[in-house]
Design a protein around this motif. Structure first.
Motif, mmCIF file in Angstrom:
data_model
loop_
_atom_site.group_PDB
_atom_site.id
_atom_site.type_symbol
_atom_site.label_atom_id
_atom_site.label_comp_id
_atom_site.label_asym_id
_atom_site.label_seq_id
_atom_site.Cartn_x
_atom_site.Cartn_y
_atom_site.Cartn_z
ATOM 1 N N LEU A 164 0.796 -1.227 0.000
ATOM 2 C CA LEU A 164 0.000 0.000 0.000
ATOM 3 C C LEU A 164 0.830 1.279 0.000
ATOM 4 C CD1 LEU A 164 -2.630 -1.084 2.683
ATOM 5 C CD2 LEU A 164 -2.971 -1.025 0.209
ATOM 6 N N GLY A 165 2.143 1.142 -0.179
ATOM 7 C CA GLY A 165 3.001 2.320 -0.133
ATOM 8 C C GLY A 165 2.639 3.389 -1.138
ATOM 9 N N ASN A 166 1.988 3.009 -2.219
ATOM 10 C CA ASN A 166 1.628 3.986 -3.248
ATOM 11 C C ASN A 166 0.357 4.760 -2.924
ATOM 12 O OD1 ASN A 166 0.184 1.543 -3.610
ATOM 13 N ND2 ASN A 166 -0.343 2.121 -5.706
ATOM 14 N N VAL A 167 -0.404 4.322 -1.898
ATOM 15 C CA VAL A 167 -1.647 5.018 -1.562
ATOM 16 C C VAL A 167 -1.647 5.565 -0.125
ATOM 17 C CG1 VAL A 167 -3.085 3.823 -3.238
ATOM 18 C CG2 VAL A 167 -2.761 2.822 -0.967
ATOM 19 N N LEU A 168 -0.580 5.289 0.622
ATOM 20 C CA LEU A 168 -0.440 5.802 1.980
ATOM 21 C C LEU A 168 0.587 6.926 2.002
ATOM 22 C CD1 LEU A 168 -0.284 2.421 3.943
ATOM 23 C CD2 LEU A 168 -2.207 4.018 3.918
ATOM 24 N N ASP A 169 0.523 7.743 3.040
ATOM 25 C CA ASP A 169 1.516 8.803 3.198
ATOM 26 C C ASP A 169 2.674 8.374 4.104
ATOM 27 O OD1 ASP A 169 0.102 10.867 1.675
ATOM 28 O OD2 ASP A 169 -1.370 10.746 3.290
ATOM 29 N N ILE A 170 2.360 7.586 5.130
ATOM 30 C CA ILE A 170 3.376 7.125 6.077
ATOM 31 C C ILE A 170 3.073 5.696 6.494
ATOM 32 C CG2 ILE A 170 4.409 7.477 8.370
ATOM 33 C CD1 ILE A 170 3.692 10.432 8.142
ATOM 34 N N VAL A 171 4.114 4.877 6.571
ATOM 35 C CA VAL A 171 4.016 3.538 7.160
ATOM 36 C C VAL A 171 5.002 3.488 8.312
ATOM 37 C CG1 VAL A 171 4.359 1.058 6.835
ATOM 38 C CG2 VAL A 171 3.346 2.435 4.987
ATOM 39 N N ILE A 172 4.498 3.191 9.503
ATOM 40 C CA ILE A 172 5.356 3.068 10.677
ATOM 41 C C ILE A 172 5.699 1.606 10.895
ATOM 42 C CG2 ILE A 172 5.496 3.359 13.182
ATOM 43 C CD1 ILE A 172 3.685 5.787 12.904
ATOM 44 N N GLU A 173 6.990 1.322 10.978
ATOM 45 C CA GLU A 173 7.444 -0.032 11.252
ATOM 46 C C GLU A 173 7.516 -0.237 12.762
ATOM 47 O OE1 GLU A 173 8.099 -3.553 11.308
ATOM 48 O OE2 GLU A 173 8.442 -2.916 9.233
ATOM 49 N N GLY A 174 6.961 -1.337 13.215
ATOM 50 C CA GLY A 174 7.001 -1.663 14.635
ATOM 51 C C GLY A 174 6.225 -2.939 14.879
ATOM 52 N N PRO A 175 6.499 -3.623 15.985
ATOM 53 C CA PRO A 175 5.811 -4.889 16.256
ATOM 54 C C PRO A 175 4.374 -4.677 16.707
ATOM 55 C CG PRO A 175 7.205 -4.310 18.104
ATOM 56 C CD PRO A 175 7.468 -3.276 17.042
ATOM 57 N N VAL A 176 3.506 -5.597 16.326
ATOM 58 C CA VAL A 176 2.135 -5.577 16.831
ATOM 59 C C VAL A 176 2.099 -6.392 18.126
ATOM 60 C CG1 VAL A 176 1.145 -5.306 14.537
ATOM 61 C CG2 VAL A 176 1.455 -7.601 15.463
ATOM 62 N N GLY A 177 1.164 -6.047 18.998
ATOM 63 C CA GLY A 177 1.085 -6.753 20.265
ATOM 64 C C GLY A 177 0.597 -8.182 20.099
ATOM 65 N N LEU A 178 -0.495 -8.337 19.367
ATOM 66 C CA LEU A 178 -1.084 -9.644 19.111
ATOM 67 C C LEU A 178 -1.483 -9.702 17.643
ATOM 68 C CD1 LEU A 178 -3.501 -9.819 22.179
ATOM 69 C CD2 LEU A 178 -1.433 -11.183 21.902
ATOM 70 N N GLU A 179 -1.494 -10.901 17.109
ATOM 71 C CA GLU A 179 -1.980 -11.052 15.746
ATOM 72 C C GLU A 179 -3.485 -11.274 15.794
ATOM 73 O OE1 GLU A 179 0.139 -13.733 13.306
ATOM 74 O OE2 GLU A 179 2.096 -12.864 13.770
ATOM 75 N N GLY A 180 -4.178 -10.666 14.878
ATOM 76 C CA GLY A 180 -5.632 -10.751 14.867
ATOM 77 C C GLY A 180 -6.241 -9.391 15.135
ATOM 78 N N ALA A 181 -7.437 -9.189 14.621
ATOM 79 C CA ALA A 181 -8.144 -7.928 14.814
ATOM 80 C C ALA A 181 -8.638 -7.817 16.255
ATOM 81 C CB ALA A 181 -9.317 -7.851 13.845
ATOM 82 N N THR A 182 -9.080 -6.623 16.634
ATOM 83 C CA THR A 182 -9.656 -6.466 17.967
ATOM 84 C C THR A 182 -10.940 -7.271 18.096
ATOM 85 O OG1 THR A 182 -10.897 -4.511 17.239
ATOM 86 C CG2 THR A 182 -8.762 -4.125 18.308
ATOM 87 N N THR A 183 -11.276 -7.608 19.312
ATOM 88 C CA THR A 183 -12.604 -8.131 19.607
ATOM 89 C C THR A 183 -13.555 -6.938 19.668
ATOM 90 O OG1 THR A 183 -11.854 -10.097 20.791
ATOM 91 C CG2 THR A 183 -14.015 -9.243 21.397
ATOM 92 N N VAL A 184 -14.650 -7.009 18.897
ATOM 93 C CA VAL A 184 -15.602 -5.903 18.832
ATOM 94 C C VAL A 184 -16.816 -6.219 19.697
ATOM 95 C CG1 VAL A 184 -17.091 -4.522 17.331
ATOM 96 C CG2 VAL A 184 -14.846 -5.266 16.519
ATOM 97 N N VAL A 185 -17.115 -5.315 20.621
ATOM 98 C CA VAL A 185 -18.259 -5.475 21.518
ATOM 99 C C VAL A 185 -19.250 -4.344 21.242
ATOM 100 C CG1 VAL A 185 -19.023 -5.706 23.907
ATOM 101 C CG2 VAL A 185 -16.723 -6.468 23.262
ATOM 102 N N ASP A 186 -20.420 -4.708 20.719
ATOM 103 C CA ASP A 186 -21.452 -3.713 20.413
ATOM 104 C C ASP A 186 -22.254 -3.432 21.684
ATOM 105 O OD1 ASP A 186 -23.550 -2.166 19.480
ATOM 106 O OD2 ASP A 186 -23.792 -3.321 17.635
ATOM 107 N N MET A 187 -22.158 -2.199 22.168
ATOM 108 C CA MET A 187 -22.866 -1.800 23.387
ATOM 109 C C MET A 187 -23.891 -0.712 23.095
ATOM 110 S SD MET A 187 -19.477 -1.735 25.842
ATOM 111 C CE MET A 187 -20.243 -2.095 27.413
ATOM 112 N N SER A 188 -24.209 -0.531 21.838
ATOM 113 C CA SER A 188 -25.057 0.591 21.427
ATOM 114 C C SER A 188 -26.520 0.416 21.810
ATOM 115 C CB SER A 188 -24.942 0.814 19.915
ATOM 116 O OG SER A 188 -25.385 -0.331 19.196
ATOM 117 N N GLU A 189 -26.938 -0.822 22.094
ATOM 118 C CA GLU A 189 -28.332 -1.070 22.458
ATOM 119 C C GLU A 189 -28.517 -1.236 23.963
ATOM 120 O OE1 GLU A 189 -30.719 -0.828 20.290
ATOM 121 O OE2 GLU A 189 -29.349 -0.571 18.603
ATOM 122 N N GLY A 190 -27.463 -0.945 24.732
ATOM 123 C CA GLY A 190 -27.587 -1.006 26.181
ATOM 124 C C GLY A 190 -27.099 -2.301 26.805
ATOM 125 N N PHE A 191 -26.690 -3.257 25.974
ATOM 126 C CA PHE A 191 -26.127 -4.504 26.487
ATOM 127 C C PHE A 191 -24.919 -4.872 25.640
ATOM 128 C CE2 PHE A 191 -29.437 -5.450 23.412
ATOM 129 C CZ PHE A 191 -28.832 -6.348 22.558
#
Length: 206
Positions: A164-191
């Protein structure tokens, strides 16, 4: 081509962080490591940068962007949190969780889900990400860096730069904490409803 910046994972160099933040304020779209894979982000309220991220991710108007916050006090300025939600979020942050909540008036309308008026919010447990948000003085508007057709976020800066270097302005090199996306918790309905299982444990929701 994107600027490729190597930042120390434990002691982020202030001069490099400040340079990146200056570019974010000028409209840059930046890829950076977090505690759960890479994310792509820009300044909150920058319409052009927001649309660039939509194009890169190939997501529509209903996509939930996330405000990356430095701490709970900042998070509370941008999303509406009741007492029970407060306790749960405090228990799980900082960490690899994204919470879907109603946005406050501080969140630009174009950033919210158009029907639910919701947005993702999270407090990452990652020194580079925290340094960026702290130096910026406001949340970074972000999206998990999952390429179209893929299910998992990218985890290596050099691969992000190559893809994606051709469509981004900056790429920061560094280690990720964990592999995998965040766990998403929907709390918009009150639960709490687990909308996506990811790097954060879902044991307490079972």
């Amino acid at each position: 081509m994107a600027r490729y910046v190597e930042i120390h994972p434990e002691d982020p160099q202030t001069r490099l962080i400040d340079k990146v933040v200056d570019h974010i304020r000028e409209g840059a779209v930046v890829a950076f490591p977090t505690d759960s894979g890479y994310a792509i982000g820009c300044q909150l309220g920058n319409k052009d940068s927001l649309e660039r991220i939509r194009t890169i991710r190939k997501v529509g108007a209903k996509h939930h962007f996330t405000v990356l916050c430095s701490d709970f006090a900042q998070l509370g300025q941008f999303v509406i949190v009741d007492n029970s939600q407060f306790r749960l979020i405090k228990q799980l942050t900082p960490g690899p969780y994204t919470f879907i909540l109603k946005g406050t008036k501080e969140v630009p309308r174009m950033t919210l889900n158009p029907k639910k008026h919701t947005i993702g919010a999270r407090i990452p447990d990652h020194k580079i990400t925290q340094a960026l948000v702290s130096a910026l003085g406001e949340p970074i508007l972000s999206s998990t860096l999952i390429l179209p057709g893929e299910e998992e976020p990218m985890t290596d800066g050099w691969e992000v730069n190559e893809a994606l270097g051709n469509v981004l302005d900056i790429v920061i090199e560094g280690p990720v904490g964990l592999e995998g996306a965040t766990t998403v918790v929907d709390m918009s309905e009150g639960f709490a409803d687990v909308a996506r299982e990811g790097a954060g444990s879902t044991e307490m929701f079972e």
